[in-house]
Design a protein around this motif. Structure first.
Motif, PDB file in Angstrom:
ATOM      1  N   GLN A 173       6.311 -14.348   0.435  1.00 29.40           N
ATOM      2  CA  GLN A 173       7.311 -14.597   1.465  1.00 29.40           C
ATOM      3  C   GLN A 173       8.745 -14.346   0.974  1.00 29.40           C
ATOM      4  O   GLN A 173       9.538 -13.695   1.657  1.00 29.40           O
ATOM      5  N   THR A 174       9.069 -14.828  -0.223  1.00 27.44           N
ATOM      6  CA  THR A 174      10.443 -14.699  -0.725  1.00 27.44           C
ATOM      7  C   THR A 174      10.798 -13.241  -0.959  1.00 27.44           C
ATOM      8  O   THR A 174      11.855 -12.748  -0.539  1.00 27.44           O
ATOM      9  N   GLU A 175       9.863 -12.531  -1.610  1.00 26.11           N
ATOM     10  CA  GLU A 175      10.128 -11.126  -1.903  1.00 26.11           C
ATOM     11  C   GLU A 175      10.188 -10.308  -0.611  1.00 26.11           C
ATOM     12  O   GLU A 175      11.031  -9.423  -0.443  1.00 26.11           O
ATOM     13  N   LEU A 176       9.282 -10.667   0.340  1.00 28.95           N
ATOM     14  CA  LEU A 176       9.249  -9.971   1.626  1.00 28.95           C
ATOM     15  C   LEU A 176      10.608 -10.084   2.320  1.00 28.95           C
ATOM     16  O   LEU A 176      11.174  -9.089   2.796  1.00 28.95           O
ATOM     17  N   GLU A 177      11.129 -11.297   2.348  1.00 27.80           N
ATOM     18  CA  GLU A 177      12.402 -11.496   3.037  1.00 27.80           C
ATOM     19  C   GLU A 177      13.523 -10.729   2.336  1.00 27.80           C
ATOM     20  O   GLU A 177      14.373 -10.114   2.980  1.00 27.80           O
ATOM     21  N   ALA A 178      13.501 -10.735   0.995  1.00 25.70           N
ATOM     22  CA  ALA A 178      14.531 -10.010   0.239  1.00 25.70           C
ATOM     23  C   ALA A 178      14.459  -8.506   0.528  1.00 25.70           C
ATOM     24  O   ALA A 178      15.480  -7.836   0.730  1.00 25.70           O
ATOM     25  N   VAL A 179      13.219  -7.988   0.577  1.00 22.16           N
ATOM     26  CA  VAL A 179      13.021  -6.552   0.829  1.00 22.16           C
ATOM     27  C   VAL A 179      13.510  -6.188   2.238  1.00 22.16           C
ATOM     28  O   VAL A 179      14.195  -5.176   2.435  1.00 22.16           O
ATOM     29  N   VAL A 180      13.170  -7.029   3.218  1.00 23.23           N
ATOM     30  CA  VAL A 180      13.553  -6.742   4.610  1.00 23.23           C
ATOM     31  C   VAL A 180      15.071  -6.866   4.772  1.00 23.23           C
ATOM     32  O   VAL A 180      15.713  -6.015   5.425  1.00 23.23           O
ATOM     33  N   GLU A 181      15.639  -7.896   4.173  1.00 31.65           N
ATOM     34  CA  GLU A 181      17.102  -8.072   4.273  1.00 31.65           C
ATOM     35  C   GLU A 181      17.824  -6.870   3.657  1.00 31.65           C
ATOM     36  O   GLU A 181      18.758  -6.312   4.255  1.00 31.65           O
ATOM     37  N   ALA A 182      17.352  -6.465   2.472  1.00 34.01           N
ATOM     38  CA  ALA A 182      17.983  -5.318   1.804  1.00 34.01           C
ATOM     39  C   ALA A 182      17.801  -4.042   2.625  1.00 34.01           C
ATOM     40  O   ALA A 182      18.704  -3.204   2.708  1.00 34.01           O
ATOM     41  N   SER A 187      -1.097 -12.662  11.065  1.00 37.41           N
ATOM     42  CA  SER A 187      -0.184 -13.429  10.206  1.00 37.41           C
ATOM     43  C   SER A 187       0.619 -12.517   9.276  1.00 37.41           C
ATOM     44  O   SER A 187       1.813 -12.746   9.043  1.00 37.41           O
ATOM     45  N   ALA A 188      -0.066 -11.503   8.725  1.00 38.11           N
ATOM     46  CA  ALA A 188       0.620 -10.592   7.798  1.00 38.11           C
ATOM     47  C   ALA A 188       1.779  -9.880   8.514  1.00 38.11           C
ATOM     48  O   ALA A 188       2.875  -9.742   7.963  1.00 38.11           O
ATOM     49  N   PHE A 189       1.535  -9.441   9.744  1.00 36.90           N
ATOM     50  CA  PHE A 189       2.587  -8.755  10.512  1.00 36.90           C
ATOM     51  C   PHE A 189       3.641  -9.744  11.004  1.00 36.90           C
ATOM     52  O   PHE A 189       4.826  -9.414  11.084  1.00 36.90           O
ATOM     53  N   ALA A 190       3.183 -10.950  11.328  1.00 36.02           N
ATOM     54  CA  ALA A 190       4.121 -11.957  11.839  1.00 36.02           C
ATOM     55  C   ALA A 190       5.172 -12.298  10.785  1.00 36.02           C
ATOM     56  O   ALA A 190       6.345 -12.522  11.100  1.00 36.02           O
ATOM     57  N   ALA A 191       4.747 -12.321   9.516  1.00 37.74           N
ATOM     58  CA  ALA A 191       5.681 -12.647   8.434  1.00 37.74           C
ATOM     59  C   ALA A 191       6.874 -11.681   8.461  1.00 37.74           C
ATOM     60  O   ALA A 191       8.021 -12.069   8.183  1.00 37.74           O
ATOM     61  N   THR A 192       6.612 -10.421   8.817  1.00 40.13           N
ATOM     62  CA  THR A 192       7.683  -9.415   8.897  1.00 40.13           C
ATOM     63  C   THR A 192       8.432  -9.524  10.223  1.00 40.13           C
ATOM     64  O   THR A 192       9.675  -9.541  10.255  1.00 40.13           O
ATOM     65  N   ALA A 193       7.673  -9.596  11.311  1.00 40.01           N
ATOM     66  CA  ALA A 193       8.288  -9.588  12.645  1.00 40.01           C
ATOM     67  C   ALA A 193       9.263 -10.764  12.819  1.00 40.01           C
ATOM     68  O   ALA A 193      10.286 -10.638  13.504  1.00 40.01           O
ATOM     69  N   ARG A 194       8.926 -11.880  12.173  1.00 44.66           N
ATOM     70  CA  ARG A 194       9.775 -13.073  12.255  1.00 44.66           C
ATOM     71  C   ARG A 194      11.195 -12.803  11.730  1.00 44.66           C
ATOM     72  O   ARG A 194      12.139 -13.507  12.070  1.00 44.66           O
ATOM     73  N   LEU A 195      11.322 -11.790  10.870  1.00 46.46           N
ATOM     74  CA  LEU A 195      12.626 -11.499  10.256  1.00 46.46           C
ATOM     75  C   LEU A 195      13.455 -10.520  11.084  1.00 46.46           C
ATOM     76  O   LEU A 195      14.618 -10.258  10.767  1.00 46.46           O
ATOM     77  N   LEU A 227      10.999   8.259  -6.258  1.00 48.97           N
ATOM     78  CA  LEU A 227       9.824   7.419  -6.139  1.00 48.97           C
ATOM     79  C   LEU A 227       8.735   7.788  -7.135  1.00 48.97           C
ATOM     80  O   LEU A 227       8.345   8.939  -7.239  1.00 48.97           O
ATOM     81  N   LYS A 228       8.244   6.787  -7.852  1.00 52.86           N
ATOM     82  CA  LYS A 228       7.111   7.041  -8.750  1.00 52.86           C
ATOM     83  C   LYS A 228       5.835   6.903  -7.919  1.00 52.86           C
ATOM     84  O   LYS A 228       5.716   5.998  -7.098  1.00 52.86           O
ATOM     85  N   PRO A 229       4.815   7.779  -8.157  1.00 54.18           N
ATOM     86  CA  PRO A 229       3.584   7.659  -7.389  1.00 54.18           C
ATOM     87  C   PRO A 229       2.973   6.264  -7.549  1.00 54.18           C
ATOM     88  O   PRO A 229       2.888   5.744  -8.657  1.00 54.18           O
ATOM     89  N   GLY A 230       2.597   5.686  -6.437  1.00 64.95           N
ATOM     90  CA  GLY A 230       1.909   4.398  -6.504  1.00 64.95           C
ATOM     91  C   GLY A 230       2.804   3.179  -6.491  1.00 64.95           C
ATOM     92  O   GLY A 230       2.321   2.071  -6.303  1.00 64.95           O
ATOM     93  N   SER A 231       4.139   3.333  -6.676  1.00 64.53           N
ATOM     94  CA  SER A 231       4.983   2.131  -6.655  1.00 64.53           C
ATOM     95  C   SER A 231       5.494   1.903  -5.234  1.00 64.53           C
ATOM     96  O   SER A 231       5.774   2.856  -4.513  1.00 64.53           O
ATOM     97  N   PRO A 232       5.604   0.629  -4.785  1.00 60.62           N
ATOM     98  CA  PRO A 232       5.991   0.381  -3.392  1.00 60.62           C
ATOM     99  C   PRO A 232       7.405   0.873  -3.088  1.00 60.62           C
ATOM    100  O   PRO A 232       8.364   0.421  -3.727  1.00 60.62           O
ATOM    101  N   PRO A 233       7.556   1.796  -2.147  1.00 61.34           N
ATOM    102  CA  PRO A 233       8.881   2.363  -1.831  1.00 61.34           C
ATOM    103  C   PRO A 233       9.861   1.289  -1.349  1.00 61.34           C
ATOM    104  O   PRO A 233      11.071   1.443  -1.503  1.00 61.34           O
ATOM    105  N   GLU A 234       9.334   0.196  -0.783  1.00 58.06           N
ATOM    106  CA  GLU A 234      10.220  -0.846  -0.224  1.00 58.06           C
ATOM    107  C   GLU A 234      11.064  -1.522  -1.309  1.00 58.06           C
ATOM    108  O   GLU A 234      12.151  -2.032  -1.023  1.00 58.06           O
ATOM    109  N   LEU A 235      10.567  -1.525  -2.558  1.00 59.81           N
ATOM    110  CA  LEU A 235      11.332  -2.187  -3.631  1.00 59.81           C
ATOM    111  C   LEU A 235      12.639  -1.460  -3.930  1.00 59.81           C
ATOM    112  O   LEU A 235      13.581  -2.038  -4.465  1.00 59.81           O
TER     113      LEU A 235
END
Lengths: 800, 198
Positions: free
Chosen positions: A73-82, A126-134, A27-35
């Motif tokens: 939304q698209t990236e969020l879903e891809a990150v959660v699916e992965a 709403s921000a949390f719902a976008a994740t919880a929905r998945l 992990l590089k400092p500051g980059s989102p670990p989820e990616l």
């Protein structure tokens, strides 16, 4: 075995840190670990697998920061699916034979919620719902909300999870060293909110090392009726040479976790700095421990954003004054949206010692829902007491209870089927306690037994909604003593009977004396009798000395006031206020301060010295033989002018100028009462606000106070106000002076935009600007008048 | 990975509180200021988070690794140092609640409390810098986004690398910090490597 069964029967071993494992490698400092779920799934999978191999029952997928604010939304879903794929693959590949569960991990947004920050509660949901929905779509077994540092954000995440999936939800918070959330909430308050909203497990994670968090877990064990979790850091980071390491070893970690298991903690794991090595050792500990049963605590509790108030431990006083029924001045304040008047009622009751405040803004013709939704956050920003949200309109109740920061008390439900059908779903969904009135379609039963029977009916119906009797507070109704010889006795008997059944009770004791003389004393005696019969809470006036005497005296008699501390404190305060004239000696005005040939009145001196109480008393005294306007022109204005002049010449400073303004207001409030009904101010309308994006409003508030004092009709739009809202207000009110304030350079463009909009749409409108970063040159350039300070604003406004 | 710092309440510098609340010292202002300060009892906490970076400074740009800061004045301050500490410090949200209460209840008291908050967060920074000095030896003065030509936008980078949300410190879209009595800054530290522990 389902996760629910496992939760019921076993100790559950969670995982250790994901960040620590990834950071050391990838992990590089500051980059989102989820990616990394997408760019390097093998690395993420390897971490999960190491934890499963070490014996974890549950791993948290790499979705901590995956929410609708940080990802589209698209990236969020891809990150959660992965993330789900990585964790599932790890579960398949692991050699561990244990049953394995994967959690959708939800961490904080990284934004502070309003009113202190700028993130609106619904935007957080709403921000949390976008994740919880998945969660269900990608096959997760549970939702794990963690590392939350604010009770309001925790509520937003839990609400989003509950509204968008049907999985078990575990909630874990990060606490500061003092054992509270960083936002100030106690473990008891956090537990009350989460449990009432249906969290399946409640706990503590991250923060400091296990030793520091153990007391928090122990406190949670005292108050939670659901399993408690502990998932601490391996201490705190330190650098050794070029490497960063944590200061608690796996063995030390384990020895504290053993204590936690012995105390009854049912879910354990590690957070920052812990590795599979920690989990491997912990597995052995878990295998040799036997799960302690989770017991029902049956606590009746409500909370503010920071602390909890229990019913049944000592009598709870619910302040009744924010209720417009029969109160003309409050009704006017609600109609005119005069928040200051309402907040004064908040301060008075809080200072007088109320435990909970009732908030009722039901005025015919007003939009109760929007009023409550504005007022509740406003009160919570300056008051740390729990609120009782009081409305007959279920839509207004729901809206206010939803955004409430904490676990509120709802006032009220009754035994009518339609009332229960409307209110109980709100109580259940948002996790509230509720006052239950023992009346139904046939009215109020005229026997204690009849009221108790209705209480049973309410209790049974609540149970159908999954609401425990601990969240019900029964009000067997106080009717005026004038309505019948037995009226008071019936209510008190009902209290005793409900108390004997182990139920909590409340009474609006002030109703007993309706229509009788010497009401305060009557109320106090009735209150004492009710408390003696087991009453848990009373809705009453905490500003009544008689009520407070009864209250505090009873606490001593009932053995609830250690060392009689509360009682003696009250006696001192009552004595102080009885002999409070004058409170402190006032500095006489120097000869040079006096206008030649004119005597200086005591009122002028009181205002100049900022003594609000004395100014009010003096104004009252003067009113007996002086016309009101003469007092204003002869005493108040000269005093304000003098303190204003002294401020400008550097003889007094801003705090004193403001104290004087407040004292003048206190005097003015008295004078107003003596003036005819018509507006006592015939002043010019001035709109003020801070510009869009700027939430710092102290300067604006100072300007408001001074303008108010000089007789302007101030329309305060608050802070962070959009240009078109300012324009709309100017059009609506006809005000032709607008004051704009900005603290930061970043908000200057918004100021310029507002000024230009007003210039093009309402050219007759003059704009005065001020604030830390403003200069005269800048004001000239954007076509506004510049005021260096509040007094100058007054001068400019007077000149216009 | 960032390091955490907390300390006991440093002694109050009354002259600074008076200066921040724009009052001159006399018997009346001192009594009133002390009275106001007593109302803040328990509402102030002291937390900071910091990390240290190897830096290269050239042509008005300071490269810290995870990000670069473009500022001639910052570069000038750091040019004699090979490492730089970036920190974020706050006295907490309770204090903001208290001041907003007094802005409503007693604006005069609120003005003094704002001065007190400014003094408290600066004292916290002094304590942290004292600690850094012990750890690293010689340190530079502190330099914050918004000073000189260091853009306020640097706040975004600082928040990205320190995650001060964990100490309850947040950045809003106008680059203002909540709680309001908070400071972020750069401090040059001498090259001597030491063992850091927080």
């Amino acid at each position: 075995m389902s996760l629910y069964e496992k939760l019921k029967n076993e100790i559950i071993l969670l995982d250790g840190s994901m960040g620590t494992m990834l950071r050391s490698e990838k992990l590089k400092p500051g980059s989102p670990p989820e990616l990394l779920n997408i760019s390097d799934p093998d690395a993420v999978c390897a971490v999960h697998r190491a934890y499963f191999d070490a014996g974890s029952d549950v791993v948290l997928a790499n979705t901590f920061g995956a929410n609708g604010l940080k990802f589209g939304q698209t990236e969020l879903e891809a990150v959660v699916e992965a993330a789900a794929d990585c964790a599932r693959r790890a579960a398949r590949d692991s050699f561990s034979a244990r049953e394995k569960f994967v959690a959708l991990d939800i961490g904080p947004t990284g934004k502070m919620l309003s009113p202190l920050g700028e993130l609106d509660f619904e935007d957080a949901v709403s921000a949390f719902a976008a994740t919880a929905r998945l969660a269900e779509k990608y096959g997760f077994d549970l939702v794990f909300i963690e590392t939350m540092t604010d009770i309001h954000e925790t509520k937003a995440a839990l609400l989003a999870a509950k509204e968008n999936c049907g999985l078990p939800v575990f909630v874990s918070n990060a606490y500061s060293e003092g054992g509270r959330l960083i936002s100030g909430a106690t473990p008891g308050a956090v537990a009350a909110v989460c449990e009432a909203m249906g969290a399946d497990a409640i706990g503590v994670n991250c923060s400091f090392g296990p030793q520091a968090l153990l007391p928090v877990a122990e406190r949670l064990l005292e108050v939670c009726s659901v399993p408690v979790m502990l998932k601490p850091n391996a201490g705190l980071p330190k650098t050794v040479g070029k490497k960063t390491v944590y200061d608690v070893s796996p063995a030390e970690f384990n020895s504290v976790m053993k204590k936690a298991l012995d105390a009854g903690v049912r879910l354990v794991g590690g957070c920052c700095g812990t590795t599979p090595e920690f989990i491997r050792l912990l597995r052995k500990e878990v295998d040799s421990a036997s799960p302690k049963p989770v017991t029902e605590k049956r606590l009746t509790v409500v909370t503010s954003y920071s602390s909890e108030t229990y019913f049944g431990k000592r009598p709870v006083l619910i302040g009744e004054r924010i209720n417009p029924t029969g109160k003309k001045r409050l009704r006017e304040a609600i109609e005119k949206n005069d928040t200051d008047y309402i907040l004064d009622l908040v301060f008075e009751q809080q200072d007088a010692g109320a435990d909970v405040l009732d908030v009722n803004v039901g005025v015919p013709g007003c939009d109760e829902r929007s009023l409550l939704c504005d007022l509740v956050p406003e009160i919570q920003s300056v008051c740390s007491l729990p609120l009782q949200i009081d409305s007959a309109d279920p839509a207004a109740l729901e809206a206010a209870v939803r955004i409430y920061n904490g676990k509120p008390l709802i006032n009220s439900v009754n035994a009518k089927p339609e009332s229960m059908a409307a209110v109980f779903p709100i109580v259940k969904k948002y996790g509230a306690a509720v006052v239950c009135l023992t009346l139904d379609g046939s009215g109020i039963p005229d026997t204690a037994e009849g009221r108790v029977a209705l209480a049973m009916k309410i209790r049974d119906k609540a149970a159908e909604y999954g609401i425990g009797e601990n969240d019900l507070i029964f009000d067997p109704l106080a009717l005026t003593a004038a309505s019948g010889d037995k009226a008071v006795k019936i209510s008190l008997d009902a209290v005793s009977k409900l108390h004997a059944l182990g139920l909590k009770t409340s009474l609006g004791v002030s109703n007993f004396s309706f229509g009788l003389p010497d009401r305060e004393r009557f109320n106090a005696f009735a209150l004492t009798a009710a408390l003696a019969g087991g009453l848990d809470a009373a809705i009453a006036n905490p500003c009544s000395a008689e009520i407070m005497r009864a209250w505090k005296t009873f606490s001593v008699i009932a053995g609830q006031d250690e060392g009689c501390a509360g009682y003696t404190e009250m006696c001192m305060e009552l004595k102080d206020s009885a002999t409070a004239e004058p409170q402190r000696p006032l500095a006489p005005l120097a000869a040079a301060d006096k206008a030649p040939g004119r005597p200086v009145s005591a009122l002028e001196t009181a205002v100049y010295n900022g003594a609000a109480d004395q100014a009010g008393a003096e104004a009252r005294r003067l009113l007996s033989d002086m016309p009101p306007l003469e007092i204003v022109n002869g005493c108040l204005i000269p005093a304000l002018d003098r303190v204003g002049k002294d401020y400008e010449t550097g003889r007094v400073f801003l705090p004193k100028l403001l104290m004087a303004a407040q004292a003048a207001q206190a005097a003015f409030a008295e004078i107003k009462k003596a003036l005819p009904e018509k507006s006592s101010k015939d002043g010019t309308g001035v709109i003020i606000c801070t510009v869009e994006g700027d939430i710092h409003d102290i300067g604006k508030n100072i300007v408001r106070l001074l303008l108010d004092n000089y007789g302007f009709d101030v329309i305060d739009l608050g802070r962070d106000v959009k240009p078109d809202e300012v324009l709309e207000a100017a059009k609506r009110t006809g005000a032709r002076i607008v004051g704009l304030s900005a603290l930061m350079t970043t908000t200057l463009p918004a100021m310029e935009k507002t000024v230009r909009l007003l210039a093009s749409e309402l050219p007759e409108c003059r704009v005065i600007v001020g604030g830390a970063v403003l200069t005269k040159e800048y004001a000239d350039r954007i076509g506004a008048l510049y005021a260096a300070d509040a007094m100058e604003t007054v001068r400019l406004a007077k000149a216009l | 990975m960032a390091f955490y710092f907390t300390c006991k309440a440093p002694e109050v510098n009354l002259s600074e509180v008076l200066r921040y609340s724009r009052q001159k010292k006399n018997d009346e202002t001192v009594v009133f200021t002390k009275e106001c300060i007593s109302k803040a009892n328990g509402a102030v906490s002291f937390s900071a988070v910091w990390d240290v970076f190897d830096i290269t400074v050239s042509g008005g740009v300071t490269d810290l690794g995870p990000f670069s800061a473009e500022s001639a004045s910052l570069a000038k301050m750091l040019c004699d140092y090979s490492r730089c500490v970036v920190f974020a410090a706050t006295i907490g949200a309770d204090f903001d609640r208290l001041t907003s209460l007094y802005e409503r209840k007693s604006p005069g008291t609120a003005v003094v409390l704002h001065g007190y908050g400014a003094e408290r967060v600066e004292s916290l920074c002094d304590e942290l810098c004292g600690e850094l000095e012990k750890r690293f030896g010689k340190i530079s003065p502190r330099f914050s986004p918004g000073y000189g030509d260091l853009p306020l936008g640097t706040q975004t980078d600082i928040f990205r690398i320190l995650s001060p949300e964990k100490i309850g410190l947040f950045l809003n879209s106008s680059l203002l910090m909540s709680p309001s009595k908070s400071v972020t800054a750069f401090v040059g530290v001498s090259p001597a490597d030491t063992s850091a522990s927080r």
